[in-house]
Motif scaffolding. Structure first.
Motif, short mmCIF file in Angstrom:
data_model
loop_
_atom_site.label_atom_id
_atom_site.label_comp_id
_atom_site.label_asym_id
_atom_site.label_seq_id
_atom_site.Cartn_x
_atom_site.Cartn_y
_atom_site.Cartn_z
N THR A 1 0.85 -1.18 0.00
CA THR A 1 0.00 0.00 0.00
C THR A 1 0.89 1.24 0.00
O THR A 1 2.10 1.15 0.28
CB THR A 1 -0.90 0.03 1.24
N GLN A 2 0.32 2.39 -0.29
CA GLN A 2 1.13 3.60 -0.32
C GLN A 2 1.74 3.90 1.05
O GLN A 2 2.91 4.30 1.15
CB GLN A 2 0.28 4.79 -0.78
N ALA A 3 0.97 3.68 2.12
CA ALA A 3 1.49 3.92 3.48
C ALA A 3 2.65 2.99 3.79
O ALA A 3 3.67 3.41 4.38
CB ALA A 3 0.37 3.75 4.51
N GLN A 4 2.51 1.71 3.41
CA GLN A 4 3.59 0.76 3.65
C GLN A 4 4.81 1.14 2.82
O GLN A 4 5.94 1.09 3.32
CB GLN A 4 3.13 -0.65 3.28
N ARG A 5 4.59 1.51 1.59
CA ARG A 5 5.69 1.89 0.70
C ARG A 5 6.46 3.09 1.26
O ARG A 5 7.70 3.10 1.29
CB ARG A 5 5.14 2.21 -0.69
N ASP A 6 5.74 4.11 1.72
CA ASP A 6 6.38 5.31 2.27
C ASP A 6 7.21 4.97 3.50
O ASP A 6 8.33 5.46 3.67
CB ASP A 6 5.33 6.35 2.62
#
Length: 247
Positions: A148-153
């Motif tokens: 997910t974008q949050a995990q990626r960040d």
């Protein structure tokens, strides 16, 4: 679901594999195979300077019951071949995996694309091996991102801060404080991201096992498993598009 492109070495004793190897400069595009009363029928579009030789070779094959030229143009020859289905077609039928047409065959190697879940793709690979074909390479074009974008960040920030270095340059507490999130949230998010990346890593490695068997261990995967932390750091780095700091 995933879309995967495979490069498959066809059996040497199959009509399609043998004929394409005999004329390596020719390209055979199998646009479809259907079951008919007379047997399986495969439509081929042949291009290249060796087109006449390919047609004659098909007619000389004992395992190709009938070869008919449907159309002979200036740049291509369309041929209708009645005989056993190509090995990848037989494997796809047994595994229940649809193939995207057309399949390009050159010098005994077929390039094809399939769309299905991982379990059926693995079954397809095993069926290919049973048919005498060998998968030489596989590459996926996934319909959804690994993280997910949050995990990626967060993973990107962790790698850049040195959290995955050996020894670590950043603690979990420091990473959480820098991101202004609770330590427990930081830990859980990283754990979920690591799990998704490692599962994808193992699945992709399994897709590239040459023999495609259930009981033969993947030496590459085993080797990475012996150094799990380094493998995790490298795969996380590739997933988020950064280069980890050397220890």
């Amino acid at each position: 679901m995933s879309r995967t492109r495979l490069r498959v070495r066809l059996p040497t004793d199959s009509w399609l594999g043998a004929v394409s190897r005999a004329s390596p400069e020719a390209t055979l595009r199998a646009t479809g195979t259907v079951a008919a009363d007379e047997g399986d029928v495969t439509a081929l579009t042949v291009t290249g300077a060796d087109r006449p030789r390919v047609v004659e070779a098909l007619r000389d094959r004992d395992d190709a019951d009938r070869t008919e030229v449907v159309e002979r143009g200036r740049a291509e020859t369309i041929v209708r071949v009645t005989g056993p289905a190509p090995s990848y077609v037989a494997a796809a039928r047994r595994a229940g995996v649809p193939l995207e047409s057309a399949v390009e065959v050159r010098d005994g190697r077929a390039t094809l694309a399939v769309v299905d879940d991982r379990e059926r793709l693995s079954a397809f690979g095993r069926r290919l091996a049973a048919e005498g074909a060998t998968v030489e390479s596989a590459g996926g074009d996934e319909s959804e991102p690994v993280l997910t974008q949050a995990q990626r960040d967060l993973v990107r920030a962790a790698i850049e801060a040195g959290y995955y270095d050996t020894p670590r340059e950043c603690t979990l507490t420091e990473l959480a404080a820098d991101r202004d999130i609770a330590k427990s949230t930081c830990s859980e998010t990283l754990h979920r991201a690591e799990g998704r990346v490692l599962r994808r890593f193992v699945e992709d490695e399994s897709m590239l096992v040459a023999e495609w068997t259930d009981d033969k261990p993947d030496e590459t995967t085993t080797g990475h498993a012996e150094d799990a932390e380094d493998a995790r750091a490298l795969d996380l780095a590739e997933t988020v598009g950064v280069t980890p700091t050397e220890p």
